[in-house]
Design a protein around this motif. Structure first.
Motif, PDB file in Angstrom:
ATOM      1  N   ASN A  66      -9.411   2.406  -5.736  1.00 14.66           N
ATOM      2  CA  ASN A  66     -10.349   1.430  -5.177  1.00 14.66           C
ATOM      3  C   ASN A  66     -10.381   1.479  -3.653  1.00 14.66           C
ATOM      4  OD1 ASN A  66     -11.712  -0.486  -7.236  1.00 14.66           O
ATOM      5  ND2 ASN A  66      -9.626  -0.256  -8.044  1.00 14.66           N
ATOM      6  N   GLU A  67      -9.226   1.752  -3.049  1.00 21.83           N
ATOM      7  CA  GLU A  67      -9.202   1.891  -1.597  1.00 21.83           C
ATOM      8  C   GLU A  67     -10.062   3.076  -1.159  1.00 21.83           C
ATOM      9  OE1 GLU A  67      -6.129   2.931   2.080  1.00 21.83           O
ATOM     10  OE2 GLU A  67      -5.321   2.536   0.074  1.00 21.83           O
ATOM     11  N   LEU A  68      -9.891   4.213  -1.844  1.00 23.14           N
ATOM     12  CA  LEU A  68     -10.675   5.394  -1.499  1.00 23.14           C
ATOM     13  C   LEU A  68     -12.156   5.196  -1.784  1.00 23.14           C
ATOM     14  CD1 LEU A  68      -8.226   8.141  -2.810  1.00 23.14           C
ATOM     15  CD2 LEU A  68      -8.696   7.533  -0.432  1.00 23.14           C
ATOM     16  N   ARG A  75       0.800  -1.227   0.000  1.00 21.97           N
ATOM     17  CA  ARG A  75       0.000   0.000   0.000  1.00 21.97           C
ATOM     18  C   ARG A  75       0.832   1.276   0.000  1.00 21.97           C
ATOM     19  NH1 ARG A  75      -1.706   3.994   3.184  1.00 21.97           N
ATOM     20  NH2 ARG A  75      -3.833   4.800   2.825  1.00 21.97           N
ATOM     21  N   ASP A  76       1.944   1.286   0.735  1.00 22.75           N
ATOM     22  CA  ASP A  76       2.650   2.537   0.999  1.00 22.75           C
ATOM     23  C   ASP A  76       3.961   2.679   0.245  1.00 22.75           C
ATOM     24  OD1 ASP A  76       0.653   3.450   2.745  1.00 22.75           O
ATOM     25  OD2 ASP A  76       1.471   2.216   4.369  1.00 22.75           O
ATOM     26  N   LEU A  77       4.133   1.922  -0.819  1.00 20.64           N
ATOM     27  CA  LEU A  77       5.319   2.079  -1.671  1.00 20.64           C
ATOM     28  C   LEU A  77       4.893   1.996  -3.134  1.00 20.64           C
ATOM     29  CD1 LEU A  77       8.477   2.332  -1.661  1.00 20.64           C
ATOM     30  CD2 LEU A  77       8.481  -0.102  -2.173  1.00 20.64           C
ATOM     31  N   GLU A  78       5.005   3.112  -3.824  1.00 26.71           N
ATOM     32  CA  GLU A  78       4.702   3.100  -5.247  1.00 26.71           C
ATOM     33  C   GLU A  78       5.756   2.281  -5.986  1.00 26.71           C
ATOM     34  OE1 GLU A  78       3.628   6.636  -7.267  1.00 26.71           O
ATOM     35  OE2 GLU A  78       2.911   7.645  -5.452  1.00 26.71           O
ATOM     36  N   PRO A  79       5.403   1.754  -7.154  1.00 27.68           N
ATOM     37  CA  PRO A  79       6.398   0.990  -7.936  1.00 27.68           C
ATOM     38  C   PRO A  79       7.646   1.825  -8.185  1.00 27.68           C
ATOM     39  CG  PRO A  79       4.204   0.727  -8.859  1.00 27.68           C
ATOM     40  CD  PRO A  79       4.086   1.776  -7.793  1.00 27.68           C
ATOM     41  N   LEU A  80       8.789   1.174  -8.059  1.00 27.41           N
ATOM     42  CA  LEU A  80      10.060   1.878  -8.252  1.00 27.41           C
ATOM     43  C   LEU A  80      10.370   2.120  -9.719  1.00 27.41           C
ATOM     44  CD1 LEU A  80      12.070  -0.152  -5.599  1.00 27.41           C
ATOM     45  CD2 LEU A  80      11.272   2.202  -5.365  1.00 27.41           C
ATOM     46  N   ALA A  94     -11.174  -5.190  -1.523  1.00 21.43           N
ATOM     47  CA  ALA A  94     -10.723  -6.416  -2.184  1.00 21.43           C
ATOM     48  C   ALA A  94     -10.058  -6.081  -3.524  1.00 21.43           C
ATOM     49  CB  ALA A  94     -11.893  -7.370  -2.387  1.00 21.43           C
ATOM     50  N   SER A  95     -10.685  -5.203  -4.293  1.00 17.78           N
ATOM     51  CA  SER A  95     -10.083  -4.784  -5.569  1.00 17.78           C
ATOM     52  C   SER A  95      -8.798  -4.001  -5.334  1.00 17.78           C
ATOM     53  CB  SER A  95     -11.076  -3.934  -6.368  1.00 17.78           C
ATOM     54  OG  SER A  95     -12.205  -4.697  -6.736  1.00 17.78           O
ATOM     55  N   ARG A 121      -5.185  -2.682   8.337  1.00 18.16           N
ATOM     56  CA  ARG A 121      -6.449  -1.988   8.115  1.00 18.16           C
ATOM     57  C   ARG A 121      -6.941  -2.265   6.699  1.00 18.16           C
ATOM     58  NH1 ARG A 121      -7.523   4.555   8.528  1.00 18.16           N
ATOM     59  NH2 ARG A 121      -9.792   4.424   8.821  1.00 18.16           N
ATOM     60  N   TYR A 122      -8.133  -2.770   6.608  1.00 11.12           N
ATOM     61  CA  TYR A 122      -8.776  -3.133   5.342  1.00 11.12           C
ATOM     62  C   TYR A 122      -8.012  -4.230   4.598  1.00 11.12           C
ATOM     63  CZ  TYR A 122     -10.786   1.461   6.324  1.00 11.12           C
ATOM     64  OH  TYR A 122     -11.384   2.540   6.937  1.00 11.12           O
TER      65      TYR A 122
END
Length: 670
Positions: free
Chosen positions: A351-353, A286-291, A358-359, A408-409
Motif C-alpha cells: 500500500n505504501e508503494l 515501517r522499517d522492522l518486519e514482524p519478528l 493511510a492503508s 514521511r507519509y
C-alpha cells in the motif's frame, strides 16, 4: 448384694485441664515464631543482606543527596544474577524551596538506551524545565531500568510518593510480557499477581533474603557469565514463552497485569494528590518486519505450504515494484489467516508503494500488533494506557502522534527508532516534547518564564556517546531475535581514539565520566576548544552536583578567549561548591576588566576558604593588596600590606608594596 466395678482410671489427656492444653499448644506453635523473630533481629543487628531501598543517601561537597540504589533491582530477578542498566541521578535529601521535582519511571527507553545519561528523555526534560523555570531548582530523576515489567515500575512509583514529588512520568509497557516478573518471562515466581506482590513484599525481611540466598546457591543461579548469558542476549534469556498470539489468553493476561499494576500506582498517587503523566508507546512500524508470525489457519482449506510459498513470491513482487498486482492477493491471504503478521506487513509495504499511505499505516500497525514475539507494545496496550489515564483523571502524552506527523507519509520508521522500540536522539527529543505539555498542565505556574518551549529538544550528547550507542545497537541487532547468531563486545574493534574510549567504557575499563574527561583532554591537546567544551558540558548535564567539570569548562573557555562565558561558568560552579579556584579565576576576570573592588572581594573569598597551598599565599595576598590599592581603598590596602610584610619579611615584593602604600597614606616609607 452385687458389687459394682470401679470406674477405669482417667487418661493423661483427660487429667489435663483444657486451658492448660491450649497453653501447651500455643507454646509449641510459638517456638518457630520466636525462633524466626530472634533470627530476624539477629540478621538485622548483624547487617545481613543487601540494602534494597530504592534511594540511598550520599554526601558530595558537603551536600546531602539521595541516589538510586543499584542493588534494588535484585528484587525483580529471582534467578538471573544480572545488573540491569539504571541511572546515577541524584536529588537533594532536603527538598529546596521552590524545587520542581519529577520522577520518570519506565524501562530501557526511559533509561535512554542505547545513549543513556544525557540521551534520555528525562535528561532532555531536565534541560527544558530548567529553561522554563530559571529561578527554581529543577530535579528530574531518571528511574528507568532495563528488562523490567510494570511490577518494578509500579513499586518504584509507590516508593517515590514518599519523596515529595511534584509529578511522576510513566513510559512503560514494551516489556510487559518478557520483562522481569512478566507473564511470559523466565524471571518469574508465578502468574498470580497476589503471589508476586507477596514475594516482593517479603524482601523487607532479612530472614526471607537469607532463605532466598540459600535456595539460589543450592539451585545454582545463572550468573552473568553463565552459559545462558554467553550464548545470547538478555532479551533471549528473559523470553520463556516466545510465541504469544494476538488475542490469546496469555496476551490478555499481560494486559490485565499491566492494568492492575499501573492502576495500583495511579490509585496510590491519587490518594496522595500527586499527578502522574502517562504516555502511550511508540515503536518502529515501517522499517522492522514482524519478528515472529504465528498462523492461526482460521479459514477452511488453509494450506500452510502454499502460504509460505506465496509470502516469498509476493515479497519479491513488492520489492520489484509490482505492489498493485499483489495487494488483492495479499488481502485474500490475510483473510485466510487473520494472525499472519508477515502478510500484514507486506500489505503495508504494498500500500505504501501504491501511495495509499493511510492503508499502509493501518497494515503496518496491524503487523506490529500480530507480531507474536511481543517486544513492542500493541495498539491494545496504548488504548489501555489512555483508559487508565481517563479513569484516574491523569494527563496522557502521545509521542506516536508527533512522530507520525513528522514522518514521511506518516509512517514511523528508522528516522525516529533505531530498531524495534529504542528511539534515535531525535526520537528521544520527541518523547521529551510529548511529555512537556501534559507536565506543564500539572506543574506550578509560579516562577515559569514567559518563553515558548524550544523548537528542538536536543540532548547533550558527544561523539563518544554516539559511538558507544552505535556499538550497543550493533550488538543488539546482530543477536537474537534479529539474527540466529549472536555478537558480543569481544567481536568489536576500535579504529580511532574515540572508538577506543567508547569501547573501553562499554567493557567497563573506563567509567562514563573518565571517557568524557579523556576525550576532552585529547581535544584540548589538539586545540579543538569547542569539542573539549562540549565534553565538559555533557559531564555538567549528567552530574550537576560535581564541581570539577565546571572548573574544567571554565579553563577551556578561557583558553578559547571566551572570557565572559568562562565567568558565567565559574559563577555557576559556586552554586555547587565554593572553591578557591573559581574565586581566583573570577578575581582575574575582574582584574582584566579593571574592576578592582570586585577583584579584591573574590581574592578575600578565595583566601577565606583555606584551600590554597601555603606556597601560593604570598602572591595571592600581594594581589589582594594591589586590588585594594587600585580600587582606592588605601586603608584596607595598608592594613593588608603591613600584615603581609610582617609575615614574610624576606618577600621583597611585599616590602616594596607596603612602602608604596605608606607613601600614599602620607606615612614614612622603608
Amino acid at each position: 448384694m452385687k458389687r459394682t466395678r470401679p470406674n477405669s482410671a482417667p487418661t493423661a489427656a483427660s487429667e489435663i485441664p483444657f486451658s492448660r492444653r491450649i497453653l501447651y499448644a500455643t507454646l509449641v506453635l510459638s517456638v518457630p515464631v520466636i525462633f524466626l523473630a530472634f533470627l530476624e533481629v539477629g540478621l538485622r543487628i548483624g547487617g545481613y543482606g543487601p540494602d534494597l531501598r530504592l534511594f540511598v543517601p550520599r554526601t558530595i561537597g558537603g551536600t546531602e543527596y539521595y541516589g538510586v540504589n543499584v542493588a534494588v533491582t535484585s528484587r525483580y530477578f529471582p534467578s538471573l544474577h544480572v545488573q540491569p542498566g539504571i541511572s546515577s541521578d541524584l536529588f537533594h535529601v532536603h527538598k529546596l524551596p521552590g524545587t520542581i521535582r519529577v520522577f520518570c519511571l519506565g524501562e530501557s527507553s526511559t533509561l535512554g538506551y542505547p545513549f543513556m545519561y544525557n540521551g534520555s528523555f528525562p535528561a532532555i526534560l531536565r534541560e527544558e524545565l530548567a529553561l522554563l523555570y530559571p529561578e527554581r531548582p529543577v530535579e528530574v530523576v531518571n528511574l528507568g531500568v532495563t528488562a523490567v515489567s510494570s511490577y518494578t515500575v509500579a513499586e518504584f512509583g509507590r516508593w517515590c510518593l514518599d519523596f515529595e514529588p511534584d509529578v511522576l512520568v510513566v513510559y512503560t509497557g514494551h516489556n510487559e510480557y518478557y520483562g522481569a516478573l512478566g507473564v511470559a518471562s523466565t524471571e518469574s515466581v508465578g502468574r498470580a499477581r497476589w503471589f508476586v506482590r507477596t514475594y516482593l513484599a517479603l524482601h523487607e525481611w532479612k530472614t526471607f533474603l537469607l532463605v532466598k540466598s540459600l535456595i539460589g546457591r543450592l539451585g545454582g543461579n545463572a550468573g552473568s557469565d553463565s552459559p545462558e548469558r554467553k550464548s545470547g542476549t538478555l532479551m533471549e534469556a528473559l523470553a520463556r514463552e516466545k510465541d504469544i498470539p494476538f488475542g490469546s489468553s496469555l496476551y490478555q493476561e499481560g494486559l490485565d497485569q499491566f492494568a492492575a499494576n499501573i492502576g495500583s500506582l495511579l490509585e496510590a498517587a491519587q490518594r496522595r494528590s500527586v499527578p502522574v503523566v502517562l504516555s502511550t508507546l511508540t515503536s518502529n512500524l515501517r522499517d522492522l518486519e514482524p519478528l515472529r508470525t504465528v498462523l492461526t489457519a482460521t479459514s477452511p482449506g488453509f494450506d500452510r505450504t502454499a502460504h509460505d510459498a506465496a509470502i516469498v513470491s509476493f515479497r519479491n513482487m513488492v520489492v520489484h515494484g509490482k505492489a498493485l498486482d499483489v495487494r488483492e492477493q495479499l488481502r485474500v491471504l490475510a483473510n485466510a489467516d487473520t494472525g499472519a503478521a508477515d502478510i500484514a506487513f507486506l500489505l503495508g509495504r504494498a500500500n505504501e508503494l501504491a501511495e495509499d499511505y493511510a492503508s499502509a499505516q493501518q497494515w503496518y500497525a496491524r503487523a506490529r500488533d500480530l507480531d507474536a514475539l511481543r517486544f513492542r507494545g500493541s495498539s491494545d496496550l496504548n488504548e489501555l494506557i489512555r483508559t487508565l489515564a481517563k479513569t484516574y483523571g491523569m494527563p496522557v502524552a502521545e509521542p506516536e502522534q508527533i512522530m507520525q506527523r513528522r514522518s514521511r507519509y506518516g509512517l514511523i520508521g528508522s528516522r525516529f527508532l533505531l530498531e524495534h522500540v529504542h528511539p534515535t536522539l531525535e526520537g528521544y527529543g520527541i518523547l521529551a516534547e510529548a511529555m512537556l505539555d501534559p507536565l506543564l498542565e500539572v506543574l506550578p505556574k509560579a516562577g515559569r518564564a514567559a518563553v515558548s518551549k524550544s523548537s528542538k529538544f536536543r540532548a547533550v550528547v558527544t561523539p563518544v556517546d554516539t559511538i558507544a550507542a552505535s556499538m550497543r545497537i550493533d550488538i543488539l541487532v546482530h543477536s537474537w531475535p534479529f539474527t540466529v547468531t549472536n555478537r558480543s563486545l569481544s567481536d568489536l574493534r576500535a579504529g580511532s581514539w574515540e572508538e577506543s574510549l567508547s569501547l573501553g567504557f562499554l567493557r567497563r575499563e573506563l567509567t562514563w565520566e573518565e571517557m568524557h574527561v579523556r576525550a576532552a583532554e585529547r581535544y584540548e591537546s589538539d586545540a579543538k576548544w569547542d569539542a573539549a567544551a562540549n565534553e565538559y558540558r555533557a559531564l555538567i548535564a549528567a552530574t550537576p552536583y560535581n564541581v570539577s567539570p565546571f572548573l574544567r569548562l571554565g579553563g577551556v573557555l578561557l583558553q578559547h578567549g571566551r572570557r565572559d562565558d568562562a565567568k558565567h561558568v565559574y559563577e555557576a560552579s559556586l552554586k555547587i561548591e565554593e572553591t578557591s579556584q573559581a574565586r581566583l579565576k573570577l578575581a582575574q576576570y575582574y582584574f582584566d576588566s579593571e574592576n578592582y573592588a570586585d577583584a579584591a572581594r573574590e581574592l578575600r573569598s578565595a583566601l577565606s576558604l583555606g584551600q590554597l597551598p601555603r606556597t601560593s599565599l604570598p602572591d595571592i595576598r600581594l594581589a589582594l593588596v594591589t586590588a585594594l590599592l587600585r580600587s582606592g581603598d588605601l586603608n584596607a590596602a595598608g592594613g593588608e600590606a603591613e600584615k603581609l610584610a610582617a609575615e614574610y619579611p624576606s618577600y621583597q615584593p611585599a616590602q616594596g608594596l607596603r612602602d608604596e602604600v605608606r607613601r600614599r597614606l602620607g606615612g614614612p616609607g622603608r
